[in-house]
Structure formats: structure tokens, C-alpha cells
Write a protein that holds these residues in place. Structure first.
Motif, PDB file in Angstrom:
ATOM      1  N   ARG A 101       0.672  -1.246   0.100  1.00  0.00           N
ATOM      2  CA  ARG A 101       0.090  -0.058   0.024  1.00  0.00           C
ATOM      3  C   ARG A 101       0.773   1.145   0.251  1.00  0.00           C
ATOM      4  O   ARG A 101       0.551   2.199  -0.284  1.00  0.00           O
ATOM      5  N   LEU A 102       2.383   1.147   0.345  1.00  0.00           N
ATOM      6  CA  LEU A 102       3.010   2.440   0.435  1.00  0.00           C
ATOM      7  C   LEU A 102       3.868   2.350  -0.948  1.00  0.00           C
ATOM      8  O   LEU A 102       4.812   3.213  -1.026  1.00  0.00           O
ATOM      9  N   THR A 103       3.703   1.605  -2.176  1.00  0.00           N
ATOM     10  CA  THR A 103       4.223   1.943  -3.125  1.00  0.00           C
ATOM     11  C   THR A 103       4.202   3.339  -3.823  1.00  0.00           C
ATOM     12  O   THR A 103       3.469   3.912  -4.085  1.00  0.00           O
ATOM     13  N   ASP A 104       5.308   3.532  -4.230  1.00  0.00           N
ATOM     14  CA  ASP A 104       5.782   4.755  -4.956  1.00  0.00           C
ATOM     15  C   ASP A 104       6.071   4.516  -6.385  1.00  0.00           C
ATOM     16  O   ASP A 104       6.931   3.872  -6.767  1.00  0.00           O
ATOM     17  N   ALA A 105       5.362   4.970  -7.113  1.00  0.00           N
ATOM     18  CA  ALA A 105       5.508   4.674  -8.651  1.00  0.00           C
ATOM     19  C   ALA A 105       6.517   5.372  -9.126  1.00  0.00           C
ATOM     20  O   ALA A 105       7.293   4.696 -10.126  1.00  0.00           O
ATOM     21  N   SER A 106       7.283   6.275  -8.660  1.00  0.00           N
ATOM     22  CA  SER A 106       8.170   6.823  -9.146  1.00  0.00           C
ATOM     23  C   SER A 106       9.431   5.970  -8.911  1.00  0.00           C
ATOM     24  O   SER A 106      10.521   6.427  -9.823  1.00  0.00           O
ATOM     25  N   SER A 107       9.647   5.061  -8.040  1.00  0.00           N
ATOM     26  CA  SER A 107      10.639   4.233  -8.117  1.00  0.00           C
ATOM     27  C   SER A 107      10.735   3.546  -9.069  1.00  0.00           C
ATOM     28  O   SER A 107      11.909   3.109  -9.557  1.00  0.00           O
ATOM     29  N   GLY A 108       9.928   2.867  -9.901  1.00  0.00           N
ATOM     30  CA  GLY A 108      10.012   2.260 -11.176  1.00  0.00           C
ATOM     31  C   GLY A 108      10.109   0.806 -10.744  1.00  0.00           C
ATOM     32  O   GLY A 108      10.348  -0.150 -11.779  1.00  0.00           O
ATOM     33  N   LEU A 109      10.281   0.221  -9.538  1.00  0.00           N
ATOM     34  CA  LEU A 109      10.219  -1.242  -9.332  1.00  0.00           C
ATOM     35  C   LEU A 109       9.077  -1.749  -9.555  1.00  0.00           C
ATOM     36  O   LEU A 109       7.919  -1.258  -9.103  1.00  0.00           O
ATOM     37  N   PRO A 110       8.944  -2.916 -10.115  1.00  0.00           N
ATOM     38  CA  PRO A 110       7.796  -3.746 -10.556  1.00  0.00           C
ATOM     39  C   PRO A 110       7.297  -3.927  -9.132  1.00  0.00           C
ATOM     40  O   PRO A 110       7.893  -4.438  -8.242  1.00  0.00           O
ATOM     41  N   PRO A 111       5.833  -4.071  -9.241  1.00  0.00           N
ATOM     42  CA  PRO A 111       5.072  -4.555  -7.911  1.00  0.00           C
ATOM     43  C   PRO A 111       5.443  -5.883  -7.874  1.00  0.00           C
ATOM     44  O   PRO A 111       5.686  -6.624  -8.701  1.00  0.00           O
ATOM     45  N   GLY A 137      17.840 -14.019  -3.111  1.00  0.00           N
ATOM     46  CA  GLY A 137      16.834 -14.521  -2.958  1.00  0.00           C
ATOM     47  C   GLY A 137      16.660 -15.590  -1.682  1.00  0.00           C
ATOM     48  O   GLY A 137      15.645 -15.890  -1.119  1.00  0.00           O
ATOM     49  N   SER A 138      18.019 -16.001  -1.369  1.00  0.00           N
ATOM     50  CA  SER A 138      18.060 -16.965  -0.095  1.00  0.00           C
ATOM     51  C   SER A 138      17.819 -16.304   1.338  1.00  0.00           C
ATOM     52  O   SER A 138      17.848 -16.628   2.080  1.00  0.00           O
ATOM     53  N   GLU A 139      18.297 -14.835   1.067  1.00  0.00           N
ATOM     54  CA  GLU A 139      18.201 -14.282   2.326  1.00  0.00           C
ATOM     55  C   GLU A 139      17.019 -13.046   2.395  1.00  0.00           C
ATOM     56  O   GLU A 139      17.418 -11.943   2.466  1.00  0.00           O
ATOM     57  N   SER A 140      15.962 -13.345   2.055  1.00  0.00           N
ATOM     58  CA  SER A 140      14.871 -12.794   2.110  1.00  0.00           C
ATOM     59  C   SER A 140      15.021 -11.504   1.170  1.00  0.00           C
ATOM     60  O   SER A 140      14.576 -10.530   1.055  1.00  0.00           O
ATOM     61  N   SER A 141      15.882 -11.633   0.258  1.00  0.00           N
ATOM     62  CA  SER A 141      15.907 -10.833  -1.054  1.00  0.00           C
ATOM     63  C   SER A 141      16.472  -9.522  -0.567  1.00  0.00           C
ATOM     64  O   SER A 141      16.185  -8.459  -1.247  1.00  0.00           O
ATOM     65  N   ARG A 142      16.989  -9.156   0.648  1.00  0.00           N
ATOM     66  CA  ARG A 142      17.431  -7.982   1.100  1.00  0.00           C
ATOM     67  C   ARG A 142      16.659  -6.918   0.877  1.00  0.00           C
ATOM     68  O   ARG A 142      16.947  -5.949  -0.005  1.00  0.00           O
ATOM     69  N   PRO A 143      15.417  -7.162   1.639  1.00  0.00           N
ATOM     70  CA  PRO A 143      14.354  -6.178   1.298  1.00  0.00           C
ATOM     71  C   PRO A 143      14.563  -4.649   1.371  1.00  0.00           C
ATOM     72  O   PRO A 143      14.083  -3.835   0.539  1.00  0.00           O
ATOM     73  N   ALA A 144      15.533  -4.259   2.241  1.00  0.00           N
ATOM     74  CA  ALA A 144      15.807  -2.761   2.485  1.00  0.00           C
ATOM     75  C   ALA A 144      16.957  -2.284   1.701  1.00  0.00           C
ATOM     76  O   ALA A 144      17.340  -1.295   1.840  1.00  0.00           O
ATOM     77  N   TRP A 145      17.529  -2.974   1.178  1.00  0.00           N
ATOM     78  CA  TRP A 145      18.961  -2.640   0.347  1.00  0.00           C
ATOM     79  C   TRP A 145      18.797  -2.337  -1.017  1.00  0.00           C
ATOM     80  O   TRP A 145      19.078  -3.128  -2.120  1.00  0.00           O
ATOM     81  N   GLY A 146      17.724  -1.419  -1.289  1.00  0.00           N
ATOM     82  CA  GLY A 146      17.706  -0.847  -2.498  1.00  0.00           C
ATOM     83  C   GLY A 146      18.879  -0.148  -2.916  1.00  0.00           C
ATOM     84  O   GLY A 146      19.752   0.269  -2.280  1.00  0.00           O
ATOM     85  N   PRO A 147      18.848   0.681  -4.367  1.00  0.00           N
ATOM     86  CA  PRO A 147      19.847   1.514  -4.864  1.00  0.00           C
ATOM     87  C   PRO A 147      20.074   2.715  -3.778  1.00  0.00           C
ATOM     88  O   PRO A 147      19.217   3.404  -3.419  1.00  0.00           O
ATOM     89  N   ARG A 148      21.245   2.572  -3.308  1.00  0.00           N
ATOM     90  CA  ARG A 148      21.745   3.766  -2.432  1.00  0.00           C
ATOM     91  C   ARG A 148      21.000   3.920  -1.010  1.00  0.00           C
ATOM     92  O   ARG A 148      20.971   5.077  -0.544  1.00  0.00           O
ATOM     93  N   THR A 150      15.272 -12.262 -12.531  1.00  0.00           N
ATOM     94  CA  THR A 150      15.722 -11.650 -13.579  1.00  0.00           C
ATOM     95  C   THR A 150      16.415 -10.278 -13.361  1.00  0.00           C
ATOM     96  O   THR A 150      16.439 -10.084 -11.971  1.00  0.00           O
ATOM     97  N   ALA A 151      16.817  -9.647 -14.276  1.00  0.00           N
ATOM     98  CA  ALA A 151      17.646  -8.593 -13.911  1.00  0.00           C
ATOM     99  C   ALA A 151      16.648  -7.312 -14.640  1.00  0.00           C
ATOM    100  O   ALA A 151      16.265  -7.506 -15.676  1.00  0.00           O
ATOM    101  N   VAL A 152      16.573  -6.307 -13.804  1.00  0.00           N
ATOM    102  CA  VAL A 152      15.407  -5.157 -14.219  1.00  0.00           C
ATOM    103  C   VAL A 152      16.292  -3.893 -13.862  1.00  0.00           C
ATOM    104  O   VAL A 152      16.761  -3.779 -12.938  1.00  0.00           O
ATOM    105  N   TRP A 153      16.044  -2.884 -14.939  1.00  0.00           N
ATOM    106  CA  TRP A 153      16.628  -1.672 -14.700  1.00  0.00           C
ATOM    107  C   TRP A 153      15.668  -0.828 -13.980  1.00  0.00           C
ATOM    108  O   TRP A 153      14.402  -0.597 -14.250  1.00  0.00           O
ATOM    109  N   VAL A 154      16.236  -0.209 -12.875  1.00  0.00           N
ATOM    110  CA  VAL A 154      15.242   0.710 -11.966  1.00  0.00           C
ATOM    111  C   VAL A 154      16.047   1.599 -11.549  1.00  0.00           C
ATOM    112  O   VAL A 154      17.088   1.785 -11.187  1.00  0.00           O
ATOM    113  N   GLY A 155      15.505   3.013 -11.972  1.00  0.00           N
ATOM    114  CA  GLY A 155      16.386   4.174 -11.728  1.00  0.00           C
ATOM    115  C   GLY A 155      17.728   4.437 -12.271  1.00  0.00           C
ATOM    116  O   GLY A 155      18.428   4.818 -11.739  1.00  0.00           O
ATOM    117  N   GLY A 156      17.784   3.759 -13.142  1.00  0.00           N
ATOM    118  CA  GLY A 156      19.237   3.708 -14.033  1.00  0.00           C
ATOM    119  C   GLY A 156      20.099   2.687 -13.470  1.00  0.00           C
ATOM    120  O   GLY A 156      21.501   2.673 -13.866  1.00  0.00           O
TER     121      GLY A 156
END
Length: 386
Positions: free
Chosen positions: A22-32, A39-50, A208-214
Motif C-alpha cells: 500500500r506504500l508503493t511509490d510509482a516513481s521508484s519504477g520497481l515492478p510490484p 533470494g535466499s536471504e529474504s531478498s535483502r528487502p531494505a537494500w535498494g539502490p543507495r 531476472t535483472a531489471v533496470w530501476v532508476g538507471g
């Protein structure tokens, strides 16, 4: 300052996709319904770019870079230790298996094999970490590396569980009349590998590999429609790769200790009590190592799942825990693949003896153990004649 806040919005948007849709920010560009990273370690949820660079008032870019470099170095150290340890296990156990085949050694060979292929993926995760989780190796390698990582998580858990059952049966069978009809080792190992491959299938399909925010990210991208695939994925990981193996290890340990305690009355003083003490220490080490290595990571994963399912509210404490505690939990979980050789070989007297013999041959010194005087010169003479 504006740039830092913008980066922080991107990181929080990535966090929201993984933990609270519910907090999704469309400006991030990350697919929902996607999950960033390993993926073996909870996919590092808080470790996005920068994301570490933008924690408001918590750390600067230099501290974040130092933390990422420290984690990358830890991966490389684990890789080196795991390579040496698991190769030694393969050599020693294979040699022993040829002389005296056993189901326990067969499981140990397969455990060392899966741990060995896992540690080969650590340099990729080290590069991914030091680049602030910008994946430089392309989509195909993302799928391969992520699949091998998750496959090891399941396979090692299954073989650890099978080894605990085999150890219980071996000790009980040595003190009771033998029973025939045990399944062949190859069939049991094949079944365990098939179960691990089946459990890894979602990772293989959706990595998969996806481009998000460059920035290219190696992630799990689940379908947008249907059930909450990400929550189901993590619940499967917790139940199959942690709860089930932990219950098996604990149950077999308790049953074995109860059996040894009941047999203690009929044992003569000396040898049997010492054997019971060695078995007790080995069981305690194996169980504690598995629990300490995996519990922090699984607890943080469960926290994220509960937030995803709206069972508990999202707050800043969760974000900070994911940013700072999650890397430590990842390293601990990876370290389990390096500890397995130490636990299952160095705790066993026959393997320690085999390791000493191997080191003696490498140094070119004869075996001087009692009873080996006649064999060492013969071996030396045979080598000279050759």
C-alpha cells in the motif's frame, strides 16, 4: 540534500514494494510484487539502490561505502574458507567412502558438493554488494547465480536433516540387532536433490535483472495478479528451509540423547561414557550452529512477511533493522556453508586422523602412528621403485 531525500524515497519505495504494497511509490519504477537481491536471504528487502547513503541522519555516504566494502570482504573470506574446507571434505570423505561405504558419508559428500557450488557464487554477491547492489553481470547470470544460491539453501537444509536421521540410525543400529531393507543411498540422495530443485523452481522462473532508476537490479519478479506470491515465497522459505530442518535436528538429537541415557546403565565405565560425551558435544555443535546462523535471518524475514500481510504495522524500526541487521544475518547464513565441513569432519576422530595423514603425505614425512611402522617404509620403497 534534495538528492539524498530523492534517493531515500526510491529506497523506501523499494522497501514498500517488498514489505507493504500500500506504500508503493510509482516513481521508484520497481515492478510490484518484486524482491531485490539475493533470494535466499529474504531478498535483502531494505537494500535498494543507495539506501544506506540516504538514511536520514543515520550515516553518510562514506560510512555506507565502508559497510558495503566490509560485507563484500566477508563474502570473499567465506568463499576462500568454504572452498578449502569443502574440497578437503570431498577428498577425505570420498577416500573413506571407498574403504567403508555408509549412508552418512554419502549425505556428507552431497552436502559438501552443494556447499562448494554455493561458495562459488559469493564473489558475485560481493561485487553486487560493493556496487550498492547494482548487478553488473546481466540477466542470465542473475538467474543462474540466484538459482544456485537458493538451491544450496534448500539442499543443505535437506541433507543436514537427513544426516541427523542417519546419525541417529547409525548409533542406535550399532547397539541393536541390525535390520535389513534400508533404501539405497543413491535413491535417498536423488530424492533430496529432487525436492531441493522443486523448492527452488519459483526462483528459477522469476529471477531476472531489471533496470530501476538507471541501475540494474538482480531480483525476483513475481506476477502482479493472483495471490501475494512474495509472501508465499518467504513463508515457504521459513517453513521448508528452517522450521522443518530445525525440528528434525532437534527431534533426532533428543531421541539420540534419550537412547544413550537409557543404555548408560548397561555400559561399563570408561569407553561408553566418553563416546556418549563426544556424541552429545557433536549434536550440540551442529544444532547450535544451524540455529545461530539462520535464526536472525529467518526472524527478519518473518517480520517482513507479517508487515506484508498487514499483521503488524510498518515503522522506521523495521527499515533500520533491515538496513543494519540484515547484512549481518546474511553473512551468518552464508557462514553456515563454511561451518559444515568443520562441524562434520573436525569433530570426528577418523576425519581428523585422515587430515593428519594427508598433511603428512604433503610434507613427505612417513606415518609414525603406532602400528604403522611397517607400512610407511613399504610405501616409500614402492614410490622409489616407481
Amino acid at each position: 540534500m534534495a538528492s539524498a531525500r530523492g534517493s531515500c524515497r526510491v529506497a523506501r519505495a523499494i522497501e514498500s514494494v517488498i514489505s507493504l504494497s500500500r506504500l508503493t511509490d510509482a516513481s521508484s519504477g520497481l515492478p510490484p510484487n518484486s524482491s531485490v537481491g539475493n533470494g535466499s536471504e529474504s531478498s535483502r528487502p531494505a537494500w535498494g539502490p543507495r539506501c544506506l547513503d540516504c538514511l536520514e541522519g543515520a550515516t553518510g555516504a562514506g560510512a555506507a561505502l565502508a559497510l558495503r566494502a566490509l560485507i563484500a570482504c566477508a563474502y570473499l573470506v567465506l568463499c576462500a574458507v568454504g572452498l578449502v574446507g569443502n574440497v578437503l571434505v570431498l577428498v577425505l570423505v570420498r577416500s573413506q567412502q571407498r574403504r567403508r561405504p555408509s549412508l552418512l558419508n554419502c549425505f556428507l559428500l552431497n552436502l559438501a558438493a552443494t556447499d562448494l557450488q554455493f561458495v562459488l557464487t559469493l564473489p558475485f554477491w560481493a561485487a553486487d554488494t560493493v556496487r550498492d547492489f547494482s548487478w553488473p553481470f546481466g540477466g542470465a547470470m542473475c538467474k543462474v547465480v540466484l538459482t544456485l544460491t537458493v538451491l544450496n539453501m534448500y539442499a543443505s537444509s535437506f541433507f543436514l536433516s537427513a544426516m541427523s536421521v542417519a546419525r541417529y540410525c547409525a548409533v542406535v543400529g550399532a547397539l541393536r540387532p541390525s535390520r535389513r531393507g534400508a533404501p539405497p543411498a543413491a535413491c535417498v540422495c536423488g530424492f533430496l536433490w529432487a525436492a531441493a530443485v522443486l523448492a527452488t523452481a519459483p526462483t528459477t522462473l522469476f529471477a531476472t535483472a531489471v533496470w530501476v532508476g538507471g541501475e540494474p537490479l538482480c531480483l525476483l519478479r513475481f506476477p502482479d495478479r493472483g495471490p501475494d506470491w512474495l509472501a508465499l515465497y518467504h513463508l515457504q522459505k521459513i517453513a521448508v528451509a528452517f522450521v522443518l530442518p530445525l525440528a528434525t535436528l532437534g527431534t533426532c538429537s533428543l531421541l539420540l540423547l534419550r537412547f544413550l541415557r537409557r543404555r548408560r546403565a548397561s555400559w561399563s565405565s570408561g569407553v561408553r561414557p566418553r563416546r556418549r560425551s563426544r556424541v552429545t558435544r557433536a549434536l550440540a555443535c551442529v544444532l547450535l550452529a544451524f540455529l545461530l546462523c539462520w535464526l536472525p535471518n529467518q526472524a527478519l524475514t518473518l517480520w517482513g512477511v507479517l508487515i506484508k500481510l498487514d499483521a503488524i504495522p510498518w515503522d522506521r524500526a523495521y527499515f533500520l533493522a533491515q538496513a543494519y541487521l540484515f547484512p549481518v544475518s546474511i553473512c551468518l547464513a552464508h557462514a553456515n556453508s563454511c561451518l559444515n565441513p568443520l562441524l562434520y569432519c573436525l569433530l570426528r576422530r577418523d576425519f581428523r586422523q585422515g587430515l593428519r595423514e594427508m598433511c603428512g603425505r604433503a610434507k613427505g614425512t612417513p606415518n609414525l602412528r603406532p602400528g604403522s611402522e611397517g607400512r610407511a617404509p613399504a610405501s616409500t620403497l614402492s614410490n622409489n621403485q616407481a
